[in-house]
Design an enzyme around this catalytic site. Structure first.
Site, PDB file in Angstrom:
ATOM      1  CG  HIS A  39      -1.724  10.043   5.512  1.00  0.00           C
ATOM      2  ND1 HIS A  39      -1.106  11.144   6.062  1.00  0.00           N
ATOM      3  CD2 HIS A  39      -1.388  10.604   4.058  1.00  0.00           C
ATOM      4  CE1 HIS A  39      -0.556  12.264   5.183  1.00  0.00           C
ATOM      5  NE2 HIS A  39      -0.785  11.879   4.029  1.00  0.00           N
ATOM      6  CG  HIS A  98      -6.851   5.066   5.737  1.00  0.00           C
ATOM      7  ND1 HIS A  98      -7.163   4.130   5.207  1.00  0.00           N
ATOM      8  CD2 HIS A  98      -7.821   5.999   6.205  1.00  0.00           C
ATOM      9  CE1 HIS A  98      -8.751   4.193   5.365  1.00  0.00           C
ATOM     10  NE2 HIS A  98      -8.933   5.130   6.003  1.00  0.00           N
ATOM     11  CD  GLU A 100      -2.035   5.983   3.397  1.00  0.00           C
ATOM     12  OE1 GLU A 100      -2.533   6.702   2.977  1.00  0.00           O
ATOM     13  OE2 GLU A 100      -2.195   4.871   3.702  1.00  0.00           O
ATOM     14  CG  ASP A 126      -4.340   0.661   5.066  1.00  0.00           C
ATOM     15  OD1 ASP A 126      -4.974   0.427   6.397  1.00  0.00           O
ATOM     16  OD2 ASP A 126      -4.915   1.816   4.514  1.00  0.00           O
ATOM     17  CD  GLU A 179     -10.059  18.397   5.384  1.00  0.00           C
ATOM     18  OE1 GLU A 179     -10.868  17.239   5.311  1.00  0.00           O
ATOM     19  OE2 GLU A 179     -10.470  19.332   6.344  1.00  0.00           O
ATOM     20  CG  ASP A 225      -1.973   1.054   1.265  1.00  0.00           C
ATOM     21  OD1 ASP A 225      -2.569   1.312   0.146  1.00  0.00           O
ATOM     22  OD2 ASP A 225      -2.303   1.681   2.204  1.00  0.00           O
TER      23      ASP A 225
END
Length: 428
Positions: free
Chosen positions: A264, A358, A216, A363, A259, A214
């Site tokens: 994360h 996240h 970010e 993840d 935001e 994964d």
């Protein structure tokens, strides 16, 4: 208010010996918007301690007084003086406990004056241990032994080659195979305890090697300037975890808005001292090469990875890997249902972790359990099919063999062996 980060260091050739004591000091300053300010200078007939203090003075003097500042130094002398000893010296009229003034009194008084009404945090970092900021400050200090320089690099110019007088810093970070036990997982602040975990691809040539991964990012659009800030990978071989993990945070050379950070939990301050993708690209490329990559909504991650690898000169990245999208797989298995990672965790009753934020590695760990649960049915079905086929085949063979019963011949040697065994063992 966001924090400015400065790395300072000193160097001395001879450390106070007559005729061999030329010294240098440097400051590597990183602004929250990605700008870099490098400064270096030196003096004759000096000591290493003086150079360390002057490096700190250089950082404080050249940063805005109204903005928080964190200074990383590999000098315990400087860090302890500013956090433990200075208040006592001042209280005693700039005298130590032995009634003598501290060495380098002039520099301590200068530094103390510059720090008045400033929000400054002092941190120690282990020198010559691969920390990118510290290594840069060290090179600047060594430049200062024979030269004086002042270089300001705007964030949007990072792709330009540095001028010859400024030391280049790519690939100067420490790779580790396991995470630092002192790392507390806090990505909301500067956290030098995090180690970039990028192991060697020791299982790359094994069959059925799968990397569950994964990323970010700073936003949603790889084609509009957003960048990767975290990569997390879990390795499996033959559907079994090998214990090998890859986890790295990356400085995107741009600020993220609130935001994005809410999703994360990775702050701009935390990323300010991390390597850039170009620094780690060749190691990531070699680790992923030849494997099956499994990602949830893989198109998103692959678009970002392809963009980052192209910037770093690895244009063929997607040609070196196979990609499996677990989201596509979930939609086939559960049509018309929610198939987000959270929804699959609830449906399959696996991978239950705290996902307040996240995170790429978190993840990946969850996705690994989800993927194994989703695909275990296929294996069970295959085993069931094999079992059914075997039973049917056996039934046919058994029905056909009955007609050969009359052809069976008694074996005299077997009878003799059985009789001997009974007489010897059973005493029959």
């Amino acid at each position: 208010m966001t924090t400015i980060v400065a790395y300072t260091d000193g160097a001395c050739k001879g450390n106070g010996k007559d005729g061999a004591s030329q010294g240098g000091y440097g400051a590597h300053i990183r602004y929250p918007n990605g700008d870099i300010h490098n400064l270096w200078s030196g003096e004759k007939d000096t000591t290493n301690n003086r150079m360390e203090i002057l490096g700190a003075i250089l950082a404080v003097k050249n940063t805005p007084a109204n903005q928080p500042l964190t200074i990383f130094t590999d000098s315990g002398y400087v860090k302890n003086a500013m956090t433990k000893w200075l208040a006592g010296w001042k209280k005693n009229g700039w005298k130590k406990a032995d009634k003598n003034p501290p060495e380098n009194l002039d520099l301590w008084q200068t530094l103390d004056t510059l720090c008045q009404n400033r929000d400054i945090t002092w941190q120690w970092v282990k020198g010559h241990d691969g920390d990118l900021g510290n290594e840069t400050a060290d090179r600047l200090a060594n430049l200062g032994v024979s030269d004086t320089g002042d270089e300001f690099i705007k964030a949007d110019n990072f792709n330009d080659p540095p001028p010859p007088s400024v030391p280049s810093t790519p690939h100067q970070f420490a790779r580790h195979h396991q995470q630092n036990p002192d790392y507390d997982g806090d990505t909301s602040r500067l956290n030098p305890n995090f180690w970039a975990v990028i192991p060697d691809p020791i299982n790359r040539d094994k069959s059925e090697r799968q990397l569950i991964m994964d990323t970010e990012t700073t936003g949603l659009h790889a084609d509009k300037g957003d960048r990767i800030v975290e990569v997390g990978i879990i390795e499996m071989v033959g559907r079994k975890f090998t214990g090998v993990q890859l986890h790295v945070y990356l400085n995107p050379d741009k600020l993220m808005d609130d935001e994005v950070i809410k999703v994360h939990g990775i702050s701009n301050e935390f990323l300010s001292d991390k390597p850039r993708f170009s620094d780690v690209a060749k190691y990531l490329y070699e680790f992923m090469k030849g494997s099956e990559l499994i990602a949830h909504n893989a198109t998103f991650d692959m678009n970002f990875l392809q963009m980052e690898f192209q910037k770093a000169g690895f244009d063929d990245f997607l040609q070196t890997v196979d990609v499996t999208d677990s989201l596509v797989l979930a939609r086939k298995l559960y049509p018309g249902q929610k198939n987000s990672l959270d929804a699959l965790v609830r449906r399959l009753d696996v991978g239950k972790r705290d996902r307040t934020f996240h995170g790429a590695l978190l993840d990946s760990e969850i996705l690994a359990e989800v993927y194994l649960a989703m695909t275990s049915g296929q294996i069970a079905l295959a085993i069931e099919d094999d079992s059914q086929e075997t039973q049917e085949t056996q039934a046919v063979h058994f029905s056909d063999l009955s007609k050969y019963a009359s052809m069976l011949v008694q074996s005299q040697s077997d009878d003799n062996a059985d009789l001997a065994w009974r007489q010897t063992v059973l005493k029959a």
